[in-house]
Design an enzyme around this catalytic site. Structure first.
Site, mmCIF file in Angstrom:
data_model
loop_
_atom_site.group_PDB
_atom_site.id
_atom_site.type_symbol
_atom_site.label_atom_id
_atom_site.label_comp_id
_atom_site.label_asym_id
_atom_site.label_seq_id
_atom_site.Cartn_x
_atom_site.Cartn_y
_atom_site.Cartn_z
ATOM 1 N N TYR A 74 -2.380 7.289 9.439
ATOM 2 C CA TYR A 74 -1.230 8.073 9.542
ATOM 3 C C TYR A 74 -0.069 7.369 8.490
ATOM 4 O O TYR A 74 0.167 6.090 8.770
ATOM 5 C CB TYR A 74 -0.867 7.990 11.083
ATOM 6 N N ASP B 73 0.647 0.152 3.777
ATOM 7 C CA ASP B 73 1.381 0.760 4.785
ATOM 8 C C ASP B 73 1.377 -0.110 5.870
ATOM 9 O O ASP B 73 0.756 -0.406 6.658
ATOM 10 C CB ASP B 73 0.999 2.101 5.374
ATOM 11 N N LYS C 179 9.780 0.553 11.384
ATOM 12 C CA LYS C 179 9.789 0.262 12.935
ATOM 13 C C LYS C 179 10.551 -0.924 13.098
ATOM 14 O O LYS C 179 11.818 -0.881 13.165
ATOM 15 C CB LYS C 179 8.327 -0.312 13.043
#
Length: 411
Positions: free
Chosen positions: A155, A238, A265
């Site tokens: 993702y 990522d 995040k």
């Protein structure tokens, strides 16, 4: 799990969350599905949060939950950490946004470069989706190629470049994305055979999150590093989730330097902020002084309030803090393995302070509902992310609750 058990859990949840139900029904009249985030929905409806402190949140009905998701891994210090709150309050009083850069933006960039030497230059965005989108655009611009390779179950946000085959994504774009098998060098080589000259970038989560928590083997990541370099493509890590695993993320733990990295995040301290960056010769193409450049705007890029929160958060993440997070992760792993011993075929994976659990014979949505009824919040898919205010007693209670659920004693 019996039908009666599922019905009892649903009845318990409905009885304890009438305020959330009313808000959800109200929200569906303005927001498709009742929220702007598909990921927070689990049937019959999610609890609507009212406030959070430390490791817990309280919903609009006054129910307290041990938050083992922490806004999908982003609140590594838990909710409303006083140092973060003070940093935000101080900056907000001086201004929340300017059509000009600020010193806080520079300080946060310097802190990230210090932790991640591969990020020679970087830029800020508001979300991880934007970060991966711009990283892939940079790779295509730098290499002059168009093909992007990503991995099954991964993702990287919801933009067109990484959502091939989804409704609304043009077929022509989908043809520029190759999905690769996970953790299999031979299969990767086979899937890209003959298309190497087209390949702009390989993007990979060193620890896969959304498609089921799975760390890539170090040897596989090293293979990708060598493969991309050999074929003139860029390797993109990522680390939006995995950056919480250590001061330098997974790349720091393994000593592997990607060409580009995306972050999000925890670097925003609970506020909307993400970043992408890497090799100077790639990132300098965003320099506004260049005649031929990659344009990248964003009204709130590098927002000073978010930067203040991010800096305050990162400065709390000392060596002792990382050690404690790892110890808490080990604690929950030990407890969950004991809890699942009597439930053959159940699944538990742990990477640092991240974990994922599934019970054989119980759908993820039903496990989520059972835990919510007892005051515990995970992702609907069973993933959790431990924050620093969480205690050993908190985790022990969670594991005992899960053991009761596995034994069918909660319904």
């Amino acid at each position: 799990m019996t039908l009666a058990g599922a019905t009892t859990r649903l009845e318990r949840y409905l009885a304890r969350t009438p305020g959330s139900r009313a808000l959800w029904e109200r929200a569906t009249r303005s927001l498709p599905g009742g929220s702007t985030r598909t990921t927070v929905y689990s049937p019959p409806y999610p609890p609507y949060a009212a406030r959070g402190e430390g490791a817990r949140i309280v919903d609009v009905d006054g129910n307290a939950y041990l938050d083992l998701l922490n806004n999908y891994t982003s609140l590594i210090l838990g909710h409303a950490h006083p140092v973060v709150v003070e940093a935000v309050r101080e900056q907000a009083a001086q201004g929340s946004a300017f059509a000009a850069p600020t010193e806080l933006e520079v300080e946060l960039a310097e802190e990230l470069r210090r932790r991640l030497p591969s990020m020679e230059l970087l830029r800020f965005t508001n979300s991880g989706t934007e970060a991966t989108m711009m990283a892939l655009r940079a790779a295509r611009a730098f290499t002059g190629r168009e093909l992007v390779a990503r991995f099954e179950g991964s993702y990287h946000g919801t933009h067109d470049q990484v959502y091939a085959g989804s409704p609304g994504v043009p077929r022509a774009l989908s043809q520029l994305v190759v999905e690769l098998p996970w953790d299999d060098p031979v299969a990767v080589t086979r899937a890209l055979a003959g298309r190497e000259p087209e390949l702009a970038a390989i993007i990979v989560e060193p620890v896969r999150g959304s498609g089921g928590l799975r760390p890539a083997q170090p040897e596989f990541l090293r293979f990708l590093r060598d493969y991309a370099r050999a074929h003139g493509a860029l390797l993109v890590f990522d680390e939006i989730i995995s950056f919480r695993l250590g001061p330098g993320g997974v790349q720091g733990q393994l000593g592997i330097g990607p060409d580009l990295t995306t972050l999000g995040k925890i670097i925003g301290g609970g506020y909307p902020l993400a970043a992408f960056g890497g090799r100077a010769d790639v990132m300098e193409r965003f320099d506004a002084r260049r005649h031929e450049r990659i344009d990248h705007g964003g009204t709130f890029n590098g927002n000073p309030v978010a930067a203040a929160a991010g800096l305050a958060t990162l400065r709390q993440l000392t060596a002792d803090a990382y050690s404690r997070l790892d110890a808490l992760g080990a604690r929950v792993e030990e407890g969950l393995r004991a809890a699942l011993a009597a439930a053959p075929g159940s699944d538990m994976v742990r990477v640092g302070s991240l974990f994922q659990v599934g019970l054989r014979g119980l759908r993820p949505a039903d496990l989520w509902l059972a835990l919510a009824c007892d005051g515990y919040l995970l992702a609907p898919r069973g993933m959790g992310a431990i924050s620093l205010p969480t205690t050993e007693a908190d985790l022990d209670g969670f594991c005992l609750t899960l053991e009761r659920i596995a034994a069918g004693e909660d319904a």
